[in-house]
Design a protein around this motif. Sequence first.
Motif, PDB file in Angstrom:
ATOM      1  N   LEU A   1      46.821  10.869  33.720  1.00 40.12           N
ATOM      2  CA  LEU A   1      46.725  11.829  34.824  1.00 40.12           C
ATOM      3  C   LEU A   1      48.058  12.532  35.057  1.00 40.12           C
ATOM      4  N   LEU A   2      49.151  11.795  34.916  1.00 38.36           N
ATOM      5  CA  LEU A   2      50.482  12.385  35.097  1.00 38.36           C
ATOM      6  C   LEU A   2      50.720  13.478  34.051  1.00 38.36           C
ATOM      7  N   SER A   3      50.346  13.200  32.792  1.00 38.46           N
ATOM      8  CA  SER A   3      50.512  14.202  31.732  1.00 38.46           C
ATOM      9  C   SER A   3      49.703  15.448  32.050  1.00 38.46           C
TER      10      SER A   3
ATOM     11  N   GLY B   1      66.075   5.942  40.827  1.00 41.79           N
ATOM     12  CA  GLY B   1      65.715   4.666  41.454  1.00 41.79           C
ATOM     13  C   GLY B   1      64.231   4.616  41.795  1.00 41.79           C
ATOM     14  N   PHE B   2      63.694   5.726  42.297  1.00 40.56           N
ATOM     15  CA  PHE B   2      62.268   5.772  42.644  1.00 40.56           C
ATOM     16  C   PHE B   2      61.375   5.630  41.404  1.00 40.56           C
ATOM     17  N   ILE B   3      61.832   6.154  40.255  1.00 38.42           N
ATOM     18  CA  ILE B   3      61.044   6.010  39.019  1.00 38.42           C
ATOM     19  C   ILE B   3      60.938   4.528  38.648  1.00 38.42           C
ATOM     20  N   LEU B   4      62.091   3.832  38.743  1.00 37.41           N
ATOM     21  CA  LEU B   4      62.078   2.386  38.461  1.00 37.41           C
ATOM     22  C   LEU B   4      61.156   1.672  39.439  1.00 37.41           C
ATOM     23  N   TYR B   5      61.295   2.014  40.717  1.00 37.47           N
ATOM     24  CA  TYR B   5      60.535   1.348  41.786  1.00 37.47           C
ATOM     25  C   TYR B   5      59.025   1.610  41.636  1.00 37.47           C
TER      26      TYR B   5
ATOM     27  N   MET C   1      53.517  -0.503  39.852  1.00 34.94           N
ATOM     28  CA  MET C   1      52.263  -0.510  39.069  1.00 34.94           C
ATOM     29  C   MET C   1      52.133  -1.823  38.298  1.00 34.94           C
ATOM     30  N   VAL C   2      53.248  -2.248  37.711  1.00 32.76           N
ATOM     31  CA  VAL C   2      53.231  -3.459  36.873  1.00 32.76           C
ATOM     32  C   VAL C   2      52.994  -4.712  37.713  1.00 32.76           C
TER      33      VAL C   2
ATOM     34  N   LEU D   1      54.944   9.285  41.021  1.00 33.80           N
ATOM     35  CA  LEU D   1      55.757   9.578  39.838  1.00 33.80           C
ATOM     36  C   LEU D   1      55.948  11.087  39.670  1.00 33.80           C
ATOM     37  N   TYR D   2      54.893  11.863  39.971  1.00 31.00           N
ATOM     38  CA  TYR D   2      54.987  13.329  39.852  1.00 31.00           C
ATOM     39  C   TYR D   2      56.085  13.861  40.769  1.00 31.00           C
ATOM     40  N   LEU D   3      56.116  13.395  42.019  1.00 29.07           N
ATOM     41  CA  LEU D   3      57.133  13.863  42.973  1.00 29.07           C
ATOM     42  C   LEU D   3      58.535  13.474  42.514  1.00 29.07           C
ATOM     43  N   ASN D   4      58.660  12.292  41.914  1.00 32.31           N
ATOM     44  CA  ASN D   4      59.970  11.886  41.371  1.00 32.31           C
ATOM     45  C   ASN D   4      60.425  12.862  40.282  1.00 32.31           C
ATOM     46  N   ILE D   5      59.499  13.176  39.375  1.00 36.39           N
ATOM     47  CA  ILE D   5      59.835  14.070  38.256  1.00 36.39           C
ATOM     48  C   ILE D   5      60.161  15.474  38.785  1.00 36.39           C
ATOM     49  N   TYR D   6      59.353  15.949  39.716  1.00 35.06           N
ATOM     50  CA  TYR D   6      59.529  17.298  40.286  1.00 35.06           C
ATOM     51  C   TYR D   6      60.919  17.418  40.934  1.00 35.06           C
ATOM     52  N   ASN D   7      61.256  16.463  41.798  1.00 36.22           N
ATOM     53  CA  ASN D   7      62.549  16.509  42.487  1.00 36.22           C
ATOM     54  C   ASN D   7      63.712  16.350  41.511  1.00 36.22           C
ATOM     55  N   LEU D   8      63.506  15.478  40.537  1.00 33.61           N
ATOM     56  CA  LEU D   8      64.532  15.276  39.511  1.00 33.61           C
ATOM     57  C   LEU D   8      64.798  16.597  38.782  1.00 33.61           C
TER      58      LEU D   8
END
Lengths: 59, 223
Positions: free
Chosen positions: B28-30, B177-181, B186-187, B201-208
């Motif tokens: 879904l992220l892709s 840090g949020f990507i790791l968290y 999930m795991v 994860l999308y918001l992390n990537i967008y802001n990054l």
Amino acid sequence: MDWSKIIWAVLLGAMILFLWPRAKHMLKNSPKAEQGDWQAVLLPIAFVVGFVILLIMMV
Amino acid sequence: MNRIDITATRSSESVLSTNKLIKNTYILLSMTLLFSAVTATASVLLAVPGWTYMASLIGAMVLIWFVLPRTANSSAGLGVIFGITGLMGFGLGPILNHYLSMANGSQIVGTAMAGTGIIFLGLSGYALTSKRDFNFMGGFLMAGLLVVFIAILAGLFIDLPALHLAISAVVIMLMSGFILYDTSRMVHGGETNYIMATIGLYLNIYNLFVHLLALLGALSGDD
């Protein structure tokens, strides 16, 4: 004053108000870090910092 | 013997559901990132005005706060997440046009995109393979996010370029840090809904991406 700054300020204020209780709850209830936990975070973050510096030097 | 069998079955069920969650989230992220890229390209080509960024973010925030939590457990949540990511991608148009108009603009945008991809894959891969539980970072990250919002609010009224650069640098570290968290959640069962995991994860990537672009744009040789 620029009207867009006022809208941004309202938007950011709303975000802060929205996140405040969640942040308070997470600060109180997050599990405590064990030995080596922060080390496992700082290492990849240090790599990210180094990588970003490399990208800045590239452009 | 039976108890061992039951434990083994439960454990393998749990592993299977975690693997399914991770697989669905990344698929879904892709798809949402691809959709965002399409809407961002459209807004670049249409040369939409600057206020589009703000309007898109307001629309996306309304959907994230009020609509997504009510629809995340149904198939309607998929439509909502594509609405959010499509809007956020469309809002990138004015920012991308600003950087693309610079002498080395395409290099800056390309580097920011590649850099974001490498950072995300590296950190997410690290969290997945190390199997470490980064849940302890939650409070720290949320407090950091609030401090950043307050700094951005101050930055609106204080014209200090160094402050904007510092904010971008901090956001890049915070999103890392949020990507790791988020990956670790999930795991370790902290997040069981793939739609909510994807939006995080999308918001992390967008802001990054946005803040890496800002940093590269400000510190590039041709600025």
